[in-house]
Design an enzyme around this catalytic site. Structure first.
Site, PDB file in Angstrom:
ATOM      1  N   ASP A 516     -55.028 -20.166 -24.771  1.00 42.07           N
ATOM      2  CA  ASP A 516     -56.229 -20.969 -25.028  1.00 42.07           C
ATOM      3  C   ASP A 516     -55.809 -22.225 -25.811  1.00 42.07           C
ATOM      4  O   ASP A 516     -54.655 -22.360 -26.211  1.00 42.07           O
ATOM      5  CB  ASP A 516     -57.183 -20.094 -25.861  1.00 42.07           C
ATOM      6  CG  ASP A 516     -58.580 -20.680 -25.959  1.00 42.07           C
ATOM      7  OD1 ASP A 516     -58.860 -21.696 -25.307  1.00 42.07           O
ATOM      8  OD2 ASP A 516     -59.402 -20.098 -26.707  1.00 42.07           O
ATOM      9  N   GLU A 519     -54.895 -27.901 -24.721  1.00 43.63           N
ATOM     10  CA  GLU A 519     -55.082 -29.258 -24.140  1.00 43.63           C
ATOM     11  C   GLU A 519     -54.149 -30.283 -24.777  1.00 43.63           C
ATOM     12  O   GLU A 519     -53.915 -31.302 -24.137  1.00 43.63           O
ATOM     13  CB  GLU A 519     -56.541 -29.692 -24.333  1.00 43.63           C
ATOM     14  CG  GLU A 519     -57.530 -28.877 -23.527  1.00 43.63           C
ATOM     15  CD  GLU A 519     -57.736 -27.455 -24.020  1.00 43.63           C
ATOM     16  OE1 GLU A 519     -57.545 -27.226 -25.234  1.00 43.63           O
ATOM     17  OE2 GLU A 519     -58.046 -26.583 -23.205  1.00 43.63           O
TER      18      GLU A 519
END
Ligand SMILES: *[C@@H]1O[C@H](CO)[C@@H](O)[C@H](O)[C@H]1NC(C)=O
Ligand SMILES: *[C@@H]1O[C@H](CO)[C@@H](O)[C@H](O)[C@H]1NC(C)=O
Ligand SMILES: *[C@@H]1O[C@H](CO)[C@@H](O)[C@H](O)[C@H]1NC(C)=O
Ligand SMILES: *[C@@H]1O[C@H](CO)[C@@H](O)[C@H](O)[C@H]1NC(C)=O
Ligand SMILES: *[C@@H]1O[C@H](CO)[C@@H](O)[C@H](O)[C@H]1NC(C)=O
Ligand SMILES: *[C@@H]1O[C@H](CO)[C@@H](O)[C@H](O)[C@H]1NC(C)=O
Length: 938
Positions: A516, A519
Site C-alpha cells: 500500500d 505512490e
C-alpha cells in the site's frame, strides 16, 4: 505551501549547478563532433540517395508552389471549433494579448470547453531534414525552424519508425544528439526482432525532405476492411526539454483506457482531460489517482480495434476533443509510441502485453474469497471473524491484516503486546487450509534506535534508501512517523527487500504481500524539510494540473535521487518496481507462487502482481464505478483486480453490502475490506439473510473457479483479458460500446448485477445469440436488445453463452477443500446445437508449471447426442481428477438412456427449461470420456 514558496533564490542556483551544467558542458565539448558527424551523415545520404533526393526536391518545389496558392486564399484561423488545439494550456482563459505573444489565433466566445487560444493551420515547428529507409523502418531527422514558446526547445530530433511485427509499429522520437541521453523508461521484456514491414497491417507516411513535419499511420485495406487513418498528426508538435506535445486526429469516438481514472468505461471526447501522475487519492472523477497507464484502446468505425501506448513515465496530460483528436503532453522523457493493429479488441491487448509483459500466474488459492479490515486490533479478533464466516458456511481462502498487526506501524514487525500471537493466527489459518496476507508500506521507520530494527539497519548498511538533493536519506512521514524509502532501482534493493521479508517470514509465515502507500504517499509534501527551490524539477516550467498544484504534493521531492535517476522521472514507477521486488522476494522465500496486490501501478504491473482500486467509498455509486475500473485494468494487462467489497471508507448498509458481495464474487481479486472505526462489514456481521445470499454467490464463484483459472492461464500465456467488457466479444455491436454495468468472465459468462438502492429489476443487454439462465437453464434468445430480469435481494443475474462448456468443481469452504472434489461440466448449446470448452489444471502453486510441463489440458465438446472430453496433454497426475456431473442447457428433446463411457448413469430432464442433469457417475478425466443419450424416436 507558503513555506515552500519562500525558500530562497540561492537554493535555486545551487540546484542548477547540480543538474544543468552537466548537460551544458557535454554539449559544448561535443559540438564539433556533432557538426562533423552530421556533415558526414549528410554526405553519405546524398551519395546513397542521389536520384531519390533530386526527385524529392523537385516534388517539394512543386508542392510548395501549391501551398503558397492555398495560403493566399485561406484564413489560417478559420478552424472548426472541435479541431482547435490549445496554444495556451497553462490558462483556461488567456487574454488576447497573451495569445498574440505566441502567434496563435484567438476567439473568446464561449464554446463549451474548446480553447480560446489555438494554433493556426500553418503553425510550423520542425522540418524534415533527412529521411532514410532502413531494413526495418524509416529514420527521419528533424530541425526546428521557429522557436516554440517553451524554454529549451530541442532543435534537432530523430524519429525512428520501426516495423516491429506485422501488428506492432513503434515510433520513437528523441533528441538528435546521441551524446545527451534523455530519460527513458526501462522495459525489461524480451521481444521479437523487428521485421521488414512486408506483412504489416499498417502503413506510415512521413513528408519528404524539406517539408514541415507530420506523420500518419494507416490501417492498410484488407478484404474485410477499407484503409483507415489511425492517427494523423496536427496542431503543434513540440519537443522542448520539459514539454513534449503530440496531437493527432483519431478515426472514431470510441476510446477506452488512459488510466488510472474514475470515469465511464467509454470516455467522452467532449474536451476531456486526464492527468497521469501517481497520487494517493481515493477514486474521484477528474483527478490523478494511484496508477499510470498511458495506453488507449480504440474501436474504429466498422468494428476493428487498435491500441496506442506512449511509453513515458513523466507527469502527463492527455486531452480528448471532439474532432475527434487526442493530445499527449508530457514534461520529460521521449516520445515512444507503440501502435497495435488488433484487429479485435482482444488482439490489441495480446499485442500490448507482449510489450509490457504478460500477466503473472497467481496461485489457485488467491482466487478464493479474501477478508480484511483495518481495526481488528488483535489476532484473536481476526480469528473470531474467520470463525463466524465459516459458521455461516461461506467459503473463504484468505484472511488479511492491515496495520493493526505491526509494532508502532513498522513493516515486518509484530506488536505482540497489542496484537497478540500473529504466528499462532497464521498457523491456525494454514491448518484450516487457508492463507494469510498482510499490509506492507514502503516507508521504513528510522526512529527505532540503532540495533533495534533490522529493516532500517540493513537498509543503512546496504545504502539502499532514496537520497535528498544533498545526498542524505530523504525523510518523509507515514504511519510509523518519520520514514525513509527503499530505492527499488538500487542494485542491492532486491537483496535488501528479500532479506527483511524473509526475516519476518521466519516468525510469521505469510503467503502474499499487500503493498500500500506506494505512490509513494507521504504525509508531508516533499520531505520533513520540504523541497529545495528548483525551477526545473520541483517547479517545472510547465505543470500538468496535478492534484495539490505541485508534483511533490503528498509524495517525495522531485529532486530526490535514486540510483538510476531522479524522482521527477521515476515517480510513476515506484509501485511497479516495489511489486516486482516483492514478487521476487516471495518467490525466493516460498519457492512457489504467491500474490502481491499493489495500490500504485504502472504499465507492466500485471506481469508481477495485481491491484485493488484503492480507498473507495461505501456507496452504490462506488460499487457501480468499480466495474469500469476493473475492466480498464484488464485492458492494462492487470487481470488480478477488484474493489473493496462493501466499500472501504464510510459506513456500509446491509443492502449495499449484500449487493456488493454479489458483484464482488465476480471480481478476479475478491476482497471485502473495511476502514477503521466503522461498523463490521464482513459477511458474518449482518445476520442470516446477507450471509445466506453471500454463501450462495461464493459457492457459485468457487464452483466456476476452474473456468476462471483457465481464463487466467490464457491471459498468462497469450495476454487475453479475463474480465471483459461486452464489446470485446461483440465488437461490431455499437450498442455494447458504452456498457459498464455488465461484464463477462472470458467469452462465456455474462454478469448483470443490481447496482442501485432498492433495485429489483435489472435491465440487461443481451447480445445476439443463445444465452442460458445460470440457475434454471432457461433459454434467453439474445437479439442485441435489453431485457428486464427480476433481481430480488438474494440474486444476481448470470447467463451462460450458448456454444460454450464451462468446467466446474464442487465448492468446499476453501479451494484447498474443493480440490478434493470431482469436476463437473456446464454445457450451453448454441443455436447449432453444439458447444466447446477447455480446462487448464495443475497443482495451483508450483512455479512455471506450463514451462515445466506439470499441467493438464483438457478439451470438451458437445452436440445434440452427447458430451465428449479429451485429455490433450497430461503432465499432472498427483490429484484425483474425476468427472461426476454434467449439465446440458438447451437440449430441446427429452433424452433417454444416458450413459457415461457406456455405463448407464442417473439423469434428470427438466422439460420446462430443456435442461439435462446427468449425475452420479465417476470417470477419470485423464482418459477420453464419452457421455451419450438417445431420443425416443430413434
Ligand atoms: C460538452 O461539455 C460542455 C461543457 O462542459 C457542455 O455544455 C456541452 O453540452 C457538452 N457537449 C456534449 C455533446 O456533450
Ligand atoms: C539542422 O540544424 C543543425 C543545428 O542547428 C544545423 O547544423 C543543420 O545544418 C540543420 N540542417 C538543415 C538541413 O537545415
Ligand atoms: C492513408 O489513408 C488516407 C485515406 O484514409 C489516404 O489519403 C493516404 O494516402 C493514406 N496514406 C498512406 C501512407 O497510405
Ligand atoms: C486471545 O485469546 C486467548 C484464549 O481465548 C487468550 O488466552 C488470550 O489472552 C487472548 N489474547 C489477546 C491478545 O487478547
Ligand atoms: C503462538 O501460537 C503458537 C501456535 O499456536 C504457539 O506455538 C506459540 O507458543 C504462541 N506464542 C505465544 C507467545 O503465545
Ligand atoms: C424495464 O423495466 C423498467 C421499469 O419498469 C421500464 O421502465 C423499462 O422500460 C423496462 N425495459 C424493458 C426493456 O422492458
Amino acid at each position: 505551501m507558503g513555506k515552500e514558496k519562500n525558500r530562497g533564490v540561492k537554493d535555486d542556483k545551487n540546484m542548477e549547478i547540480i543538474y544543468i551544467p552537466v548537460i551544458k558542458q557535454k554539449q559544448l565539448r561535443f559540438r564539433w563532433l556533432e557538426i562533423l558527424s552530421l556533415f558526414l551523415l549528410l554526405v553519405i545520404c546524398i551519395w546513397m540517395f542521389k536520384p531519390v533526393i533530386v526527385e524529392k526536391v523537385v516534388n517539394q518545389w512543386l508542392k510548395k508552389t501549391e501551398e503558397k496558392v492555398d495560403l493566399s486564399t485561406a484564413d489560417t484561423c478559420t478552424i472548426d471549433i472541435s479541431s482547435r488545439f490549445d496554444c495556451y494550456p497553462e490558462k483556461s482563459l488567456p487574454t488576447e494579448l497573451e495569445c498574440n505573444t505566441r502567434n496563435c489565433c484567438y476567439d473568446a466566445q464561449d464554446i463549451g470547453g474548446a480553447p480560446v487560444c489555438f494554433y493556426p493551420t500553418n503553425y510550423e515547428g520542425y522540418r524534415v531534414t533527412s529521411k532514410i529507409k532502413t531494413s526495418t523502418g524509416i529514420n527521419i531527422m528533424l530541425n526546428r525552424t521557429t522557436q516554440s514558446f517553451r524554454p529549451n526547445d530541442i532543435n534537432q530530433l530523430i524519429m525512428e519508425v520501426t516495423y516491429e511485427t506485422p501488428t506492432r509499429l513503434r515510433i520513437r522520437i528523441t533528441n538528435g544528439d546521441h551524446l545527451v541521453k534523455r530519460w527513458e523508461v526501462p522495459l525489461d521484456i524480451t521481444r521479437d526482432k523487428p521485421g521488414s514491414g512486408d506483412q504489416a497491417l499498417y502503413k506510415v507516411a512521413v513528408p519528404d525532405i524539406g517539408s514541415p513535419f507530420s506523420f500518419s499511420v494507416n490501417r492498410t485495406a484488407t478484404v474485410s476492411s477499407d484503409t483507415v487513418t489511425l492517427l494523423q498528426t496536427t496542431g503543434a508538435f513540440i519537443f522542448a526539454d520539459q514539454f513534449l506535445q503530440l496531437s493527432y486526429f483519431l478515426p472514431s469516438n470510441y476510446i477506452y483506457g488512459l488510466g488510472e481514472h474514475r470515469d465511464t468505461l467509454l470516455h467522452s471526447m467532449n474536451w476531456t482531460k486526464f492527468i497521469l501522475w501517481n497520487n494517493d487519492q481515493s477514486p474521484k472523477e477528474n483527478m490523478n489517482l494511484y496508477g499510470d497507464h498511458p495506453f488507449y484502446l480504440m474501436i474504429e468505425n466498422g468494428g476493428n480495434s487498435h491500441g496506442v501506448f506512449l511509453l513515458n513515465s513523466n507527469a502527463m496530460e492527455v486531452l480528448l476533443q471532439p474532432a475527434p483528436a487526442i493530445t499527449w503532453r508530457t514534461i520529460g522523457g521521449v516520445i515512444d509510441l507503440y501502435v497495435f493493429l488488433g484487429p479485435s479488441p482482444n488482439d490489441v491487448i495480446q499485442q500490448y502485453t507482449e510489450v509490457i509483459g504478460r500477466t503473472f500466474m497467481p496461485p489457485y488459492w488467491s482466487l478464493g474469497f479474501h477478508v480484511c479490515r483495518w481495526g481488528y486490533k488483535t489476532a484473536n479478533r481476526t480469528m473470531e471473524i474467520v470463525e463466524r464466516i465459516r459458521r455461516y458456511g461461506i467459503p473463504q481462502d484468505v484472511q488479511w491484516n492491515d496495520l493493526d498487526y505491526m509494532d508502532h506501524n513498522r513493516d515486518f514487525t509484530t506488536g505482540i503486546s497489542t496484537f497478540g500471537n500473529q504466528t499462532g493466527l497464521v498457523e491456525e489459518l494454514h491448518r484450516l487450509g487457508m492463507h494469510y496476507m498482510m499490509i506492507v508500506d514502503p516507508g521504513i521507520s528510522n526512529s527505532a534506535g540503532t540495533g533495534k530494527y533490522y529493516s532500517y539497519d540493513l537498509g543503512v548498511k546496504l545504502d539502499v534508501f532514496i537520497k535528498n538533493v544533498s545526498g542524505q536519506p530523504l525523510i518523509g512521514v507515514v504511519w510509523p512517523g518519520p520514514v525513509v524509502f527503499p530505492d527499488f532501482t538500487h542494485p542491492k534493493s532486491q537483496d535488501y527487500w528479500t532479506a527483511i521479508a524473509a526475516d519476518f517470514h521466519k516468525s510469521v509465515p505469510f503467503d502474499g504481500m499487500w503493498i500500500d502507500m506506494n505512490e509513494v504517499s507521504n504525509f508531508v509534501s516533499g520531505s520533513t524539510s520540504g523541497c529545495p527551490s528548483n525551477s526545473h524539477f520541483e517547479d517545472p516550467p510547465y505543470l500538468p494540473s496535478v492534484s495539490g498544484g505541485k508534483l511533490f504534493y503528498r509524495t517525495m521531492c522531485m529532486t530526490a535521487q535514486q540510483y538510476t535517476s531522479i524522482q521527477y522521472n521515476l515517480h510513476a514507477l515506484y509501485g511497479l518496481m516495489e511489486t516486482k521486488a516483492s514478487h521476487q522476494a516471495l518467490t525466493t522465500i516460498l519457492g512457489k507462487r504467491s500474490l502481491v496486490i499493489s495500490r500504485s501501478t504502472f504499465a507492466g504491473q500485471g506481469h508481477y502482481g495485481g491491484h485493488w482500486t484503492g480507498d473507495n467509498l461505501s456507496s452504490f455509486y462506488d460499487m457501480y464505478k468499480s466495474i469500469s475500473a476493473i475492466l480498464s485494468m484488464n485492458m492494462f494487462g492487470v487481470t488480478m483486480v477488484g474493489a473493496d467489497i462493501c466499500g472501504f471508507s464510510g459506513a456500509t448498509t446491509e443492502q449495499l453490502c449484500q449487493r456488493w458481495h454479489q458483484l464482488g464474487a465476480f471480481y478476479t481479486f475478491s476482497r471485502n475490506h473495511n476502514s477503521i472505526n466503522r461498523p463490521d462489514q464482513d459477511p458474518g456481521a449482518f445476520g442470516p439473510a446477507l450471509a445466506e445470499s453471500t454463501r450462495e454467490v461464493y459457492l457459485i464463484r468457487y464452483k466456476l473457479l476452474p473456468y476462471l483459472y483457465t481464463l487466467i492461464h490464457k491471459s498468462h500465456m497469450m495476454g487475453d483479458t479475463v474480465l471483459r467488457p461486452l464489446f470485446f466479444e461483440f465488437p461490431t455491436l455499437v450498442d455494447t460500446y458504452n456498457i459498464d454495468r455488465q461484464f463477462l468472465w472470458g467469452p462465456a459468462l455474462l454478469i448483470s448485477p443490481a447496482l442501485d438502492q432498492d433495485q429489483y429489476t435489472v435491465e440487461a443487454y443481451i447480445p445476439v445469440g443463445y444465452w442460458y439462465d445460470y440457475y434454471t437453464g432457461e433459454r434467453v434468445i439474445g437479439t442485441g436488445d435489453r431485457i428486464n430480469f427480476t433481481t430480488p435481494l438474494d440474486k444476481i443475474n448470470l447467463h451462460i453463452r450458448g456454444g460454450y462448456i464451462l468446467p466446474a468443481r464442487r465448492s468446499g469452504l476453501t479451494t484447498t477443500e474443493s480440490r478434493s472434489y470431482p469436476f463437473g461440466l456446464i454445457v450451453a448449446l448454441s443455436l447449432f446445437g453444439d458447444a466447446r470448452g477447455d480446462l487448464f489444471w495443475d497443482d495451483g502453486e508450483t512455479l512455471d508449471t506450463h514451462e515445466k510441463g506439470l499441467f493438464n489440458m483438457f478439451t470438451f465438446s458437445a452436440d445434440q447426442n452427447g458430451v465428449y472430453t479429451n485429455p490433450e496433454y497430461i503432465g499432472y497426475k498427483d490429484e484425483r481428477q474425476y468427472l461426476n456431473n454434467v449439465t446440458v442447457f438447451g437440449l430441446d428433446k427429452q433424452p433417454y438412456g444416458v450413459t457415461a463411457n457406456g455405463q448407464p448413469t442417473a439423469y434428470d430432464y427438466n422439460k420446462q427449461y430443456k435442461a439435462l442433469y446427468i449425475t452420479d457417475f465417476d470417470v477419470t478425466l485423464l482418459e477420453p470420456i464419452k457421455i451419450s443419450w438417445k431420443f425416443s424416436d430413434e
